[in-house]
Write a protein that holds these residues in place. Sequence first.
Motif, PDB file in Angstrom:
ATOM      1  N   SER A  28       0.819  -1.119  -0.641  1.00 41.02           N
ATOM      2  CA  SER A  28       0.009   0.405  -0.254  1.00 41.02           C
ATOM      3  C   SER A  28       0.626   0.877  -0.582  1.00 41.02           C
ATOM      4  O   SER A  28       0.757   2.126   0.019  1.00 41.02           O
ATOM      5  CB  SER A  28      -0.969   0.106   1.862  1.00 41.02           C
ATOM      6  OG  SER A  28      -0.039   0.231   2.888  1.00 41.02           O
ATOM      7  N   ILE A  29       2.635   0.753   0.657  1.00 39.04           N
ATOM      8  CA  ILE A  29       2.598   1.964   0.365  1.00 39.04           C
ATOM      9  C   ILE A  29       3.236   3.010  -1.209  1.00 39.04           C
ATOM     10  O   ILE A  29       3.747   4.337  -1.240  1.00 39.04           O
ATOM     11  CB  ILE A  29       4.202   2.281   1.151  1.00 39.04           C
ATOM     12  CG1 ILE A  29       5.002   1.079  -0.077  1.00 39.04           C
ATOM     13  CG2 ILE A  29       4.393   1.589   2.435  1.00 39.04           C
ATOM     14  CD1 ILE A  29       6.752   0.696   1.209  1.00 39.04           C
ATOM     15  N   LEU A  30       2.930   2.247  -2.386  1.00 36.99           N
ATOM     16  CA  LEU A  30       3.331   2.457  -3.631  1.00 36.99           C
ATOM     17  C   LEU A  30       2.505   3.629  -4.151  1.00 36.99           C
ATOM     18  O   LEU A  30       2.343   4.298  -5.000  1.00 36.99           O
ATOM     19  CB  LEU A  30       3.268   1.437  -4.710  1.00 36.99           C
ATOM     20  CG  LEU A  30       4.468   0.728  -4.089  1.00 36.99           C
ATOM     21  CD1 LEU A  30       3.882  -0.833  -5.108  1.00 36.99           C
ATOM     22  CD2 LEU A  30       5.368   1.503  -4.646  1.00 36.99           C
ATOM     23  N   ALA A  31       1.510   3.292  -3.140  1.00 31.94           N
ATOM     24  CA  ALA A  31      -0.401   4.847  -2.879  1.00 31.94           C
ATOM     25  C   ALA A  31      -0.339   5.827  -2.598  1.00 31.94           C
ATOM     26  O   ALA A  31      -0.962   6.612  -2.769  1.00 31.94           O
ATOM     27  CB  ALA A  31      -1.465   3.915  -3.110  1.00 31.94           C
ATOM     28  N   LEU A  32       1.199   5.760  -1.823  1.00 31.53           N
ATOM     29  CA  LEU A  32       1.512   7.096  -0.702  1.00 31.53           C
ATOM     30  C   LEU A  32       1.929   8.131  -1.397  1.00 31.53           C
ATOM     31  O   LEU A  32       2.388   7.996  -2.429  1.00 31.53           O
ATOM     32  CB  LEU A  32       1.950   6.121   1.262  1.00 31.53           C
ATOM     33  CG  LEU A  32       1.394   5.621   1.544  1.00 31.53           C
ATOM     34  CD1 LEU A  32       1.836   5.306   2.523  1.00 31.53           C
ATOM     35  CD2 LEU A  32      -0.128   5.645   2.416  1.00 31.53           C
ATOM     36  N   SER A  33       0.976   9.319  -0.709  1.00 32.39           N
ATOM     37  CA  SER A  33       2.279  10.871  -1.763  1.00 32.39           C
ATOM     38  C   SER A  33       3.182  11.192  -0.342  1.00 32.39           C
ATOM     39  O   SER A  33       3.448  10.881   1.006  1.00 32.39           O
ATOM     40  CB  SER A  33       1.025  12.105  -0.940  1.00 32.39           C
ATOM     41  OG  SER A  33       1.913  12.989  -1.460  1.00 32.39           O
ATOM     42  N   ILE A  34       4.350  11.226  -1.325  1.00 31.21           N
ATOM     43  CA  ILE A  34       5.743  11.280  -0.426  1.00 31.21           C
ATOM     44  C   ILE A  34       5.173  12.326   0.141  1.00 31.21           C
ATOM     45  O   ILE A  34       6.196  12.846   1.020  1.00 31.21           O
ATOM     46  CB  ILE A  34       6.567  11.538  -2.062  1.00 31.21           C
ATOM     47  CG1 ILE A  34       6.700  10.258  -2.971  1.00 31.21           C
ATOM     48  CG2 ILE A  34       8.572  12.384  -1.699  1.00 31.21           C
ATOM     49  CD1 ILE A  34       8.076  10.511  -3.796  1.00 31.21           C
ATOM     50  N   ASP A  35       5.112  13.195  -0.969  1.00 34.00           N
ATOM     51  CA  ASP A  35       5.156  15.085   0.519  1.00 34.00           C
ATOM     52  C   ASP A  35       4.097  14.634   1.855  1.00 34.00           C
ATOM     53  O   ASP A  35       4.297  15.880   2.487  1.00 34.00           O
ATOM     54  CB  ASP A  35       4.727  16.233  -0.423  1.00 34.00           C
ATOM     55  CG  ASP A  35       5.203  16.714  -1.671  1.00 34.00           C
ATOM     56  OD1 ASP A  35       6.700  15.942  -1.817  1.00 34.00           O
ATOM     57  OD2 ASP A  35       4.948  16.405  -2.983  1.00 34.00           O
ATOM     58  N   ASN A  41       2.566  12.217   2.957  1.00 38.54           N
ATOM     59  CA  ASN A  41       2.428  10.628   4.062  1.00 38.54           C
ATOM     60  C   ASN A  41       4.289  11.058   4.489  1.00 38.54           C
ATOM     61  O   ASN A  41       4.581  10.569   5.649  1.00 38.54           O
ATOM     62  CB  ASN A  41       2.756   9.908   3.451  1.00 38.54           C
ATOM     63  CG  ASN A  41       0.947   9.524   3.201  1.00 38.54           C
ATOM     64  OD1 ASN A  41       0.542   9.713   1.534  1.00 38.54           O
ATOM     65  ND2 ASN A  41       0.339   9.922   4.184  1.00 38.54           N
ATOM     66  N   LEU A  42       5.360   9.924   3.019  1.00 39.09           N
ATOM     67  CA  LEU A  42       5.851   9.926   3.252  1.00 39.09           C
ATOM     68  C   LEU A  42       7.051  10.646   4.171  1.00 39.09           C
ATOM     69  O   LEU A  42       7.983  10.393   5.133  1.00 39.09           O
ATOM     70  CB  LEU A  42       6.982   8.448   2.145  1.00 39.09           C
ATOM     71  CG  LEU A  42       6.242   8.082   1.618  1.00 39.09           C
ATOM     72  CD1 LEU A  42       6.855   7.759   0.433  1.00 39.09           C
ATOM     73  CD2 LEU A  42       5.434   7.030   2.217  1.00 39.09           C
ATOM     74  N   LYS A  43       7.482  11.892   3.709  1.00 38.70           N
ATOM     75  CA  LYS A  43       8.497  12.893   4.521  1.00 38.70           C
ATOM     76  C   LYS A  43       7.396  13.326   5.438  1.00 38.70           C
ATOM     77  O   LYS A  43       9.055  13.544   6.450  1.00 38.70           O
ATOM     78  CB  LYS A  43       8.349  14.248   3.189  1.00 38.70           C
ATOM     79  CG  LYS A  43       9.355  13.688   2.162  1.00 38.70           C
ATOM     80  CD  LYS A  43       9.559  15.691   1.574  1.00 38.70           C
ATOM     81  CE  LYS A  43      10.082  14.476   0.144  1.00 38.70           C
ATOM     82  NZ  LYS A  43      10.524  15.912  -0.701  1.00 38.70           N
TER      83      LYS A  43
END
Length: 266
Positions: A160-167, A169-171
Amino acid sequence: MWRKPLHVALLLPQLLCCLLAAAAVWSPCASWLAIGRWRGAGRPLVARSRVQSRSSLEDDARTPAEEYLESLGFSADEIRKVKARYLRRFNPDMSSMVKPVLSWLSELRMTELQVKKVITSNPIIFRGSLEGNLKPVAQWLSSLGMDDSQVVKTIGKSPSILALSIDNNLKPTLQWLSSLGMDDLQVAKVIAACPSLLGLSVDKNLKPKVTILQEQGFAGSQLVSCIARFPMSLSLSSTRLARRVSILDAQGLLTEKSLCNSMRLT
């Protein structure tokens, strides 16, 4: 004394005639009403069945994407899961999404089993953008110091992390982990071990759990060490975490090691 019975007897033929006349009038009315009810109920049923038939045909019709997955070895059960989790009719564009995404996953050197897990658990990646979403997430994981095998393993653990937003969620999650005092290696280790943390809200989910630990005296390097050793503690519910902490504290057994060990219990 005999007049009343005689009077009633004289009226019986008249009453019988009236009843027969009423029955003669009612019979066609009853038939007409029955036909009306049949027609009124029948027409919508016919229309409804036709709509349902068209809908069933559309649902049963196999899309090119389904046939392609089957050709790659996806079982009927796996395809059913893909269709159910796609949240709409599973008919993504073959040339721009399905084939390029599957080809890219293979380029990452994912095994057949890993590819199937990614697709069956998170088929909505076919609704995103390979260049705009999927590849940037993999590149972001690499920027943390992960090698190719670690990137593949991380995606395999939590597709599911492939569908997350970098700005969005991830950062933010990365910055928050760093703010706790973790170095780059520890952050990478936490994310690799429990990538599902990247999809949790920092303010509504992660911070309250750290507060529970801090209220029990975990702070600084001890807090960082506890999270780095057992990142899954932050993926548990706040209620479950608080209960474990409370039980250990009541028994005088609350230590970093005991807490981590208790989190491994179901």
